[in-house]
Write a protein that holds these residues in place. Structure first.
Motif, PDB file in Angstrom:
ATOM      1  N   THR A 193      35.115 -16.316  44.049  1.00 53.84           N
ATOM      2  CA  THR A 193      36.194 -15.339  43.905  1.00 53.84           C
ATOM      3  C   THR A 193      36.666 -15.350  42.455  1.00 53.84           C
ATOM      4  O   THR A 193      37.151 -16.375  41.967  1.00 53.84           O
ATOM      5  N   PHE A 194      36.532 -14.204  41.795  1.00 48.13           N
ATOM      6  CA  PHE A 194      36.984 -14.062  40.415  1.00 48.13           C
ATOM      7  C   PHE A 194      38.383 -13.465  40.407  1.00 48.13           C
ATOM      8  O   PHE A 194      38.692 -12.547  41.174  1.00 48.13           O
ATOM      9  N   LEU A 203      19.089 -17.188  42.970  1.00 47.65           N
ATOM     10  CA  LEU A 203      19.909 -16.040  43.331  1.00 47.65           C
ATOM     11  C   LEU A 203      20.847 -15.698  42.185  1.00 47.65           C
ATOM     12  O   LEU A 203      21.283 -16.589  41.436  1.00 47.65           O
ATOM     13  N   LYS A 204      21.188 -14.410  42.118  1.00 47.11           N
ATOM     14  CA  LYS A 204      22.110 -13.943  41.083  1.00 47.11           C
ATOM     15  C   LYS A 204      22.914 -12.776  41.635  1.00 47.11           C
ATOM     16  O   LYS A 204      22.353 -11.836  42.189  1.00 47.11           O
ATOM     17  N   ALA A 205      24.232 -12.861  41.511  1.00 44.55           N
ATOM     18  CA  ALA A 205      25.116 -11.810  42.037  1.00 44.55           C
ATOM     19  C   ALA A 205      26.136 -11.422  40.980  1.00 44.55           C
ATOM     20  O   ALA A 205      26.736 -12.292  40.340  1.00 44.55           O
ATOM     21  N   HIS A 265      38.388 -10.360  43.161  1.00 46.94           N
ATOM     22  CA  HIS A 265      37.228  -9.821  43.881  1.00 46.94           C
ATOM     23  C   HIS A 265      36.282 -10.973  44.209  1.00 46.94           C
ATOM     24  O   HIS A 265      36.066 -11.869  43.387  1.00 46.94           O
ATOM     25  N   THR A 266      35.701 -10.936  45.416  1.00 52.03           N
ATOM     26  CA  THR A 266      34.823 -12.000  45.887  1.00 52.03           C
ATOM     27  C   THR A 266      33.393 -11.496  45.997  1.00 52.03           C
ATOM     28  O   THR A 266      33.151 -10.404  46.530  1.00 52.03           O
ATOM     29  N   VAL A 275      39.815 -23.635  48.207  1.00 53.05           N
ATOM     30  CA  VAL A 275      38.636 -24.072  48.968  1.00 53.05           C
ATOM     31  C   VAL A 275      38.079 -22.978  49.872  1.00 53.05           C
ATOM     32  O   VAL A 275      36.904 -23.019  50.256  1.00 53.05           O
ATOM     33  N   THR A 276      38.913 -21.993  50.231  1.00 56.14           N
ATOM     34  CA  THR A 276      38.433 -20.899  51.061  1.00 56.14           C
ATOM     35  C   THR A 276      37.933 -19.721  50.240  1.00 56.14           C
ATOM     36  O   THR A 276      37.374 -18.783  50.796  1.00 56.14           O
ATOM     37  N   ALA A 277      38.116 -19.758  48.927  1.00 51.59           N
ATOM     38  CA  ALA A 277      37.717 -18.643  48.071  1.00 51.59           C
ATOM     39  C   ALA A 277      36.383 -18.881  47.392  1.00 51.59           C
ATOM     40  O   ALA A 277      35.622 -17.931  47.140  1.00 51.59           O
TER      41      ALA A 277
END
Length: 260
Positions: free
Chosen positions: A182-183, A208-210, A220-221, A250-252
Motif C-alpha cells: 500500500t503506497f 513479478l512486477k506490479a 492505493h494498494t 500489517v494489514t496493508a
C-alpha cells in the motif's frame, strides 16, 4: 299340613355360582410397587439435575469474577508502572512487559494463520507456507528491500533471512508467490512499483512486477501473485520504489508464499 318347626341355628351358606371367582387384589401390588419406584427415581434424577446446574452456574460465575479481579490487578500494576519512578518497580514492569510481548507474539502468529486460511488459500499441514508482516525500518535506509517481523509472521518449512530480508526455500516444488503493498505518497520522478526478486547461487532474476498509480496523495494498494517452480536454497525478496512511500500497517503490506 303346615310345618311349624323352628330352630335358632343360622341358615347354611349359599354355594358360589359357577364362573365367579374372588377379586385377585394381590396381583395389583407388584405393579403399584414398580410405578412407585419409577416415580421416586424420576424425582431424584430431576432434583439432582437442578442441583448440578445450580452448582455449575455458581462455579462459572465465581471463575468469571476471579478473572475480572485478576484483570483489575493487572491494570492497576500497569498504572503503577506508568506513574512510578522506583527502580525495583520498573524492573518488575520490565518483566511484565516481556511476558506480554511473548503472549502477543503467540496471538499474532495464531491470527496470521487464521487470516491466511480464511482468505481462501489452500493450506497443507505437511507443506511449506509463509505469510510475512512488514517491519518498519529503525532508521533512514537507502535499501529498497522490505524487512519483515519474524515474531509476528507465519513460517512453516520456510526460512527467513533477516539480513537481506528474504525468504529461503527449504522444500523444492511449485509455489504460489504473492505480495501486497500500500503506497501512501507519490514519488516526484519515478513510478510506484513493487517487484519480487529471486536469487540463487549464480544469478538473480525478476519473478513479478506490479505498478501503482495514485492521485492527489490518496493511498492505493497493489497486489500481485503467480505460480513458480522454486528450488532449494533459492531466496525471494520484495523491493519497492521507496520505503518512505508505503504504509507499514500489517494489514496493508504483506509478503508470502505456499507450496502447491
Amino acid at each position: 299340613m303346615i310345618n311349624t318347626f323352628h330352630t335358632s341355628l343360622p341358615p347354611p351358606p349359599v354355594p358360589p355360582r359357577q364362573g365367579l371367582h374372588p377379586r385377585p387384589g394381590i396381583r395389583v401390588t407388584p405393579l403399584l410397587w414398580f410405578l412407585s419406584v419409577i416415580m421416586i427415581l424420576q424425582m431424584v434424577v430431576t432434583f439432582g439435575g437442578f442441583v448440578y446446574l445450580f452448582r455449575k452456574s455458581s462455579m462459572l460465575q465465581t471463575e468469571l469474577q476471579g478473572r475480572e479481579y485478576d484483570d483489575l490487578i493487572v491494570l492497576k500494576r500497569l498504572q503503577e508502572c506508568d506513574v512510578s519512578s522506583d527502580y525495583n518497580t520498573l524492573l518488575d514492569c520490565g518483566k511484565l512487559l516481556s511476558k506480554y510481548r511473548s503472549i502477543i507474539s503467540k496471538v499474532s502468529q495464531a491470527e496470521g494463520k487464521a487470516g491466511f486460511l480464511s482468505a481462501g488459500m489452500p493450506f497443507y499441514g505437511s507443506g511449506a507456507v509463509a505469510h510475512m508482516t512488514v517491519e518498519r525500518p529503525s532508521g533512514s535506509s537507502a535499501s529498497q528491500t522490505l524487512k519483515w517481523n519474524r515474531d509476528h509472521s507465519l513460517l512453516m518449512k520456510v526460512e527467513y533471512l533477516t539480513s537481506p530480508g528474504a525468504l529461503k526455500i527449504v522444500v523444492p516444488g511449485d509455489y504460489y508467490v504473492y505480495s501486497q503493498v500500500t503506497f501512501t505518497k507519490v514519488h516526484p520522478k519515478i513510478p510506484l512499483v513493487q517487484t519480487i526478486m529471486r536469487k540463487s547461487a549464480d544469478k538473480e532474476d525478476l519473478l513479478l512486477k506490479a505498478f501503482c498509480s495514485m492521485r492527489d496523495e490518496e493511498a492505493h494498494t497493489s497486489f500481485q501473485g503467480g505460480v513458480f517452480r522454486l528450488e532449494k536454497e533459492e531466496q525471494l525478496s520484495l523491493n519497492v520504489t521507496d520505503m518512505k512511500l508505503i504504509n507499514f500497517d500489517v494489514t496493508a503490506t504483506a509478503f508470502g508464499l505456499f507450496r502447491l
